[in-house]
Design an enzyme around this catalytic site. Structure first.
Site, PDB file in Angstrom:
ATOM      1  N   LYS A  52      -2.077  -3.555  11.196  1.00 43.51           N
ATOM      2  CA  LYS A  52      -0.801  -3.576  11.916  1.00 43.51           C
ATOM      3  C   LYS A  52      -1.025  -3.684  13.414  1.00 43.51           C
ATOM      4  O   LYS A  52      -0.357  -4.476  14.099  1.00 43.51           O
ATOM      5  CB  LYS A  52       0.015  -2.321  11.563  1.00 43.51           C
ATOM      6  CG  LYS A  52       0.456  -2.318  10.091  1.00 43.51           C
ATOM      7  CD  LYS A  52       0.999  -0.976   9.623  1.00 43.51           C
ATOM      8  CE  LYS A  52       1.236  -1.013   8.107  1.00 43.51           C
ATOM      9  NZ  LYS A  52       1.739   0.259   7.568  1.00 43.51           N
ATOM     10  N   GLN A  96       2.306   6.379   8.974  1.00 47.03           N
ATOM     11  CA  GLN A  96       1.594   5.771   7.842  1.00 47.03           C
ATOM     12  C   GLN A  96       1.585   6.709   6.632  1.00 47.03           C
ATOM     13  O   GLN A  96       1.214   7.879   6.755  1.00 47.03           O
ATOM     14  CB  GLN A  96       0.157   5.423   8.262  1.00 47.03           C
ATOM     15  CG  GLN A  96      -0.660   4.750   7.176  1.00 47.03           C
ATOM     16  CD  GLN A  96      -0.139   3.375   6.780  1.00 47.03           C
ATOM     17  OE1 GLN A  96       0.246   2.580   7.642  1.00 47.03           O
ATOM     18  NE2 GLN A  96      -0.088   3.089   5.504  1.00 47.03           N
ATOM     19  N   ASP A 119      10.033   0.820   9.308  1.00 47.72           N
ATOM     20  CA  ASP A 119       9.594   0.767   7.910  1.00 47.72           C
ATOM     21  C   ASP A 119      10.788   0.706   6.962  1.00 47.72           C
ATOM     22  O   ASP A 119      10.626   0.407   5.782  1.00 47.72           O
ATOM     23  CB  ASP A 119       8.745   2.005   7.558  1.00 47.72           C
ATOM     24  CG  ASP A 119       7.250   1.691   7.499  1.00 47.72           C
ATOM     25  OD1 ASP A 119       6.901   0.503   7.379  1.00 47.72           O
ATOM     26  OD2 ASP A 119       6.449   2.641   7.572  1.00 47.72           O
TER      27      ASP A 119
HETATM   28  C1  BQF Z   1      -4.026  -8.731   1.758  1.00 45.55           C
HETATM   29  C2  BQF Z   1       0.026  -0.124   1.299  1.00 45.55           C
HETATM   30  C3  BQF Z   1      -0.095   1.043  -0.800  1.00 45.55           C
HETATM   31  C4  BQF Z   1       0.229   2.241  -0.177  1.00 45.55           C
HETATM   32  C5  BQF Z   1       0.469   2.270   1.182  1.00 45.55           C
HETATM   33  C6  BQF Z   1      -3.029  -7.625   3.764  1.00 45.55           C
HETATM   34  C7  BQF Z   1      -2.411  -5.306   3.717  1.00 45.55           C
HETATM   35  C8  BQF Z   1      -2.936  -5.211   2.444  1.00 45.55           C
HETATM   36  C9  BQF Z   1      -3.458  -6.318   1.810  1.00 45.55           C
HETATM   37  C10 BQF Z   1      -1.785  -4.137   4.387  1.00 45.55           C
HETATM   38  C11 BQF Z   1      -0.092  -1.320   2.126  1.00 45.55           C
HETATM   39  C12 BQF Z   1      -0.467  -2.634   1.531  1.00 45.55           C
HETATM   40  C13 BQF Z   1       0.091  -1.212   3.503  1.00 45.55           C
HETATM   41  C14 BQF Z   1      -3.507  -7.521   2.469  1.00 45.55           C
HETATM   42  C15 BQF Z   1      -0.089  -2.362   4.443  1.00 45.55           C
HETATM   43  C16 BQF Z   1      -0.209  -3.774   2.491  1.00 45.55           C
HETATM   44  O1  BQF Z   1      -4.466  -9.688   2.401  1.00 45.55           O
HETATM   45  O2  BQF Z   1      -3.926  -8.763   0.527  1.00 45.55           O
HETATM   46  C17 BQF Z   1      -2.473  -6.523   4.387  1.00 45.55           C
HETATM   47  O3  BQF Z   1      -2.194  -3.797   5.481  1.00 45.55           O
HETATM   48  N1  BQF Z   1      -0.734  -3.456   3.799  1.00 45.55           N
HETATM   49  C18 BQF Z   1       0.460   0.051   4.040  1.00 45.55           C
HETATM   50  O4  BQF Z   1       0.648   0.197   5.239  1.00 45.55           O
HETATM   51  O5  BQF Z   1       0.577   1.123   3.251  1.00 45.55           O
HETATM   52  C19 BQF Z   1       0.365   1.088   1.917  1.00 45.55           C
HETATM   53  C20 BQF Z   1      -0.197  -0.140  -0.076  1.00 45.55           C
END
Ligand code: BQF
Length: 295
Positions: A52, A96, A119
């Protein structure tokens, strides 16, 4: 089969965001500012927060990362949230998830000012989404909506099966697909851990959204020919042949299901990429006072 290329779409959207930032600066305004709070050192959460912050840099947003130790008392986090609520230099912020067990996520989410809740987790923003009012859509549903629109995938009258009923993905996706207008007007079924016969439902689906966090749950024999598959799963599974000792797989058996699908998102490089740019799109809306007009 055509890939729903989240990486490519995310790049397109980032260049649009960069242009929007340039326009703000040219108008004498400041760059949008996203703050992120990370409590503890969960490895996946650290990756997500880094994604992010890096994405903010790529589009010219200001970002602030606030790291707190895992044993931070809930009251202290609530105080920080309040400080960010009142900090006029911060347009939007996220805490987060998941949070350490001693902190009540619901209490934290409720403490975030809806105007800064990029969010889209605050019940006020969730309620606005459910009623079709202007709001910050939660980042993953926003990303999926944007993906469907940009690939011009039809939804009207389609059978959508959402697998998973979380507050942040399954439930909002079910609401959005069943709302009036595009990308809604679908007929939606929500499946979950107590569903009697998952395959019975998924085999009838024109569109499947898999968001349960079970690695490769959806197999080829559970889908029909020509299905559209949106895989929200980001599961780490052990893989000694990889440098990091794991690889990422979705909730869908990509190898098998892609043989039958018309469109499918890869993992990585699919929905996850869209999730991160959606957070940026919400932050731009916050900076512009698009959802909650600034006084
Ligand atoms: C990719 C998330 C579960 C629980 C809390 C790119 C992200 C992930 C994968 C990413 C996720 C999942 C995020 C890919 C943010 C997605 O290329 O496949 C980016 O950063 N995510 C989160 O903040 O909290 C989570 C999944």
């Amino acid at each position: 089969m055509e890939l729903l290329d989240g990486k490519k779409l995310a790049q397109d959207i980032k260049s649009e965001l960069r242009q929007a930032v340039d326009a703000l600066l040219a108008a004498g305004k400041r760059a949008p500012h996203l703050a992120a709070v990370l409590v503890g050192d969960d490895p996946a959460s650290q990756v997500y927060v880094r994604n992010k912050v890096q994405s903010c840099e790529q589009v010219g947003f200001r970002s602030s990362l606030i790291r707190l130790p895992a044993d931070t008392p809930e009251a202290e986090l609530l105080e920080l949230v309040d400080q960010l609520n009142f900090d006029a230099t911060v347009d939007g912020f996220i805490v987060q998830l998941p949070l350490p067990r001693h902190i009540n996520e619901e209490r934290i989410t409720l403490a975030i000012a809806p105007e800064k809740d990029v969010d889209g987790f605050h019940p006020v923003n969730f309620g606005r989404m459910a009623q079709g009012l202007p709001t910050y859509l939660p980042a993953t549903p926003y990303g999926i909506v944007e993906m469907i629109k940009r690939y011009e995938l039809p939804t009207q009258g389609r059978e959508v099966v959402v697998v998973g009923r979380s507050n942040i993905v399954g439930t909002p996706m079910a609401i959005l697909f069943s709302r009036k207008g595009y990308p809604g007007d679908a007929t939606v079924t929500v499946c979950h851990s107590r569903t009697a016969d998952l395959a019975f439902h998924t085999r009838r689906a024109d569109i499947i959204v898999a968001a349960v966090g079970i690695p490769e749950l959806i197999k080829a024999d559970m889908v029909k020919e020509g299905v559209v598959v949106i895989d929200v799963g980001i599961n780490r599974i052990a893989d000694p042949s990889r440098e990091k000792g794991f690889r990422l797989v979705g909730d869908v058996d990509f190898e098998g299901v892609s043989q039958k699908a018309a469109f499918i998102t890869p993992v990585p490089g699919g929905v996850g990429q869209m999730t991160v740019v959606s957070l940026l799109m919400n932050t731009l809306k916050a900076a512009q006072g698009e959802i909650y007009p600034k006084a």
